[in-house]
Design a protein around this motif. Structure first.
Motif, PDB file in Angstrom:
ATOM      1  N   UNK A 454       5.633  -7.885   9.170  1.00 40.28           N
ATOM      2  CA  UNK A 454       5.380  -6.869   8.151  1.00 40.28           C
ATOM      3  C   UNK A 454       5.807  -7.320   6.762  1.00 40.28           C
ATOM      4  N   UNK A 455       6.872  -8.139   6.682  1.00 36.52           N
ATOM      5  CA  UNK A 455       7.269  -8.694   5.383  1.00 36.52           C
ATOM      6  C   UNK A 455       6.130  -9.527   4.813  1.00 36.52           C
ATOM      7  N   UNK A 456       5.508 -10.339   5.670  1.00 39.92           N
ATOM      8  CA  UNK A 456       4.352 -11.125   5.229  1.00 39.92           C
ATOM      9  C   UNK A 456       3.159 -10.230   4.940  1.00 39.92           C
ATOM     10  N   UNK A 457       3.010  -9.166   5.741  1.00 35.83           N
ATOM     11  CA  UNK A 457       1.865  -8.261   5.590  1.00 35.83           C
ATOM     12  C   UNK A 457       1.872  -7.583   4.225  1.00 35.83           C
ATOM     13  N   UNK A 458       3.051  -7.212   3.735  1.00 34.73           N
ATOM     14  CA  UNK A 458       3.155  -6.550   2.431  1.00 34.73           C
ATOM     15  C   UNK A 458       2.552  -7.432   1.348  1.00 34.73           C
ATOM     16  N   UNK A 459       2.929  -8.718   1.327  1.00 30.55           N
ATOM     17  CA  UNK A 459       2.458  -9.627   0.273  1.00 30.55           C
ATOM     18  C   UNK A 459       1.007 -10.057   0.483  1.00 30.55           C
ATOM     19  N   UNK A 460       0.625 -10.327   1.734  1.00 33.08           N
ATOM     20  CA  UNK A 460      -0.758 -10.765   1.974  1.00 33.08           C
ATOM     21  C   UNK A 460      -1.752  -9.632   1.707  1.00 33.08           C
TER      22      UNK A 460
END
Length: 582
Positions: A454-460
């Motif tokens: 989800x940390x990656x999902x926020x930025x992507x």
């Protein structure tokens, strides 16, 4: 209708602009309101003359009929390719710096800057994703501790404690999200009138309601007895249609999709050859795409006969129906293996495959496919320029509009008539939430994997919206809609599934004796169900300051209206006395 400083929604008047609440960026109108104004101006051009007009373009004559919309006519003739909102480059670059490229901030996002640029619905999604990810950190730490520390004989005590903590976490998360959502709406000047309407209706798209509420009100005003009958028929017919449509979808899932999923799970367990398993999975994935697509089309067709209030209500109806398809294809295989084998090691392997491989592949496909499509379109344009003999050494688009036109639209994989790309983003979160929650006792580290994803999902997702896609059409709805109910349903399901997993741990011999451990599980299940339904009664859905603020505005509005009405009555009475005296 716009929000005023006393909390009332009144019709906007330019002369009284100071009475209306401004947006966080200082502008008078929100992005959604501006978009509706643009659409009104652009699509409001029609042939209102008494005869048809002849338009000429590139040596071609076009007959513009009486009452026909000009832009829609030009679109049908392929003169106007597409009407879409452009990115504001200054704001877009600012959001890239402060949002999409700030990887070190983990879950921090400029939500108050996202709202005026993308609208309430997208801003709410990212606020929800950020809060969900932050809350995951607690369970991620707990789950990693269970995985790394050997509790030996204490494991049968620690796992139930972890299960209880997970359910308490899920119930509290859903309730505290309601409070955060209410606080965001109180902070943003989102008109309740705008929120009640569709919010992002595309010009030229037909409304799918059975009958307009305004038509019903006119009937009620004309004849009260007849009007009540019409309203009652409208209400119960709508409820019957929704019940019928839901029954059709549920019956189809049980009779058509469930046997298909069970057959695949059984064959996958029986086949020993890896090559055969790979081929079977390929056929399954290919087939399930068509099944889901057909299910979405059927759902959209059924929803057209429902008397939902607005586009967002119809979108919620679509979400409920289509999520049933995804729920079955995502979890039935896991349920089948868990119930058949009752083997925690096998269940963990399946969960690891789903959490790691599925989410990684979905992220790659979700972000790479639109970019590849965009790159291919740019290549095609360059190739056409080269064929015409133009130099392409330092290729530049003729305008920013041309470059934006080549970008893909932020659309849903199913039900584009009612939903946009938020459907797929919320669906991914809901399926992940169900995976980590319903099988928490089998694989506690799953929460750590979900938090990292989800940390990656926020930025992507931010990069996807700012760089890869066209600027989405705004939606005025200020909640996550049906998805919150789905999260609460998955929480309820997780109580049942985790109790079953714990029962298998305590009953390794398969005798199903009601020993002290099983009694404790049954008691724990009932207590957690009581907490699930009782906690919302203890914690209100709105913060106290939001309720106080609304009460203050209501009091101000009542006082203002009372004084105005008294002055009007008083003035009228004086004029009547003067007329009698004269």
């Amino acid at each position: 209708m716009k929000r005023t400083h006393i909390g009332m929604d009144l019709q906007f008047e330019m002369e009284e602009v100071e009475a209306f609440v401004k947006q966080p960026d200082g502008s008078v109108f929100s992005w959604c309101e501006r978009f509706h104004c643009y659409c009104h101006l652009i699509y409001g051009i029609a042939n209102n003359s008494k005869s048809a007009k002849t338009l000429k373009f590139d040596g071609k004559e076009i007959f513009w009929e009486i009452g026909e919309n000009l832009i829609q006519k030009l679109e049908s003739e392929n003169i106007v390719k597409q009407v879409f909102p452009l990115h504001d480059e200054k704001t877009r670059k600012k959001l890239l710096r402060t949002w999409a490229l700030r990887w070190w901030d983990c879950t921090n996002q400029p939500i108050d800057d996202i709202y005026p640029y993308y609208g309430a619905k997208i801003a709410i999604y990212f606020a929800f994703l950020g809060m969900y990810t932050r809350w995951l950190f607690v369970l991620a730490a707990f789950g990693l501790t269970l995985q790394l520390v050997d509790f030996r004989s204490m494991k049968l005590v620690v796992l139930p404690v972890f299960f209880v903590v997970v359910i308490l976490w899920a119930v509290m998360f859903c309730q505290f999200w309601k409070r955060k959502n209410a606080a965001l709406l109180a902070r943003w000047p989102l008109s309740s009138t705008v929120e009640a309407h569709s919010g992002y209706k595309i010009p030229g798209r037909k409304d799918s309601s059975l009958q307009s509420p305004m038509e019903l009100i006119k009937v009620l005003e004309a004849d009260r007895v007849k009007g009540k009958q019409v309203f009652q028929r409208y209400e119960w017919l709508g409820r019957f249609m929704r019940f019928r449509n839901d029954a059709i979808i549920i019956f189809s899932i049980i009779c058509l999709q469930l046997p298909f999923e069970l057959a695949y799970a059984h064959l996958y367990g029986v086949i020993s050859s890896d090559v055969m398993k790979f081929g079977l999975t390929a056929v399954y994935l290919f087939s399930i795409q068509y099944i889901t697509k057909i299910g979405g089309q059927v759902s959209v067709t059924l929803i057209k006969n429902e008397n939902n209030e607005n586009t967002e209500k119809r979108a919620d109806s679509l979400v409920y129906k289509v999520f049933g398809l995804y729920f079955m294809q995502t979890y039935i295989g896991i349920f089948y293996h868990a119930l058949l084998h009752r083997n925690f090691s096998t269940l963990r392997k399946i969960l690891i495959q789903r959490l790691l491989l599925s989410e990684v592949l979905e992220n790659l496909v979700e972000n790479s496919l639109p970019y590849l499509k965009y790159s291919y379109k740019k290549y095609s344009v360059r190739h056409k320029k080269r064929e015409k003999g133009e130099s392409t050494d330092k290729f530049q688009f003729s305008s920013r509009v041309e470059k934006e036109y080549l970008k893909p639209t932020y659309s849903a994989s199913i039900g584009e008539e009612l939903e946009d790309g938020l459907f797929d983003d919320f669906l991914e979160l809901a399926l992940q939430f169900g995976m980590i929650l319903m099988f928490a006792c089998a694989f506690p580290p799953a929460f750590a994997f979900a938090a990292l994803n989800n940390i990656m999902e926020i930025r992507t997702d931010a990069l996807k919206l700012l760089v890869i896609f066209k600027r989405p059409v705004p939606r005025a709805a200020g909640t996550v809609g049906a998805w919150l109910n789905i999260f609460q349903f998955l929480t309820l399901m997780s109580i049942c599934t985790n109790c079953a997993l714990l029962a298998w741990l305590y009953d390794e011999e398969g005798k199903w004796k009601v020993e002290p451990g099983l009694k404790a599980i049954l008691i724990m299940e009932h207590v957690l169900l009581l907490f699930k339904f009782g906690f919302p009664r203890l914690v209100p859905s709105e913060p106290a300051w939001v309720r106080a603020n609304r009460a203050k505005h209501t009091t101000q509005a009542q006082n203002l209206c009372s004084k105005k009405l008294l002055r009007t009555i008083s003035g009228g009475e004086k004029r009547g006395i003067k007329m009698k005296t004269g």
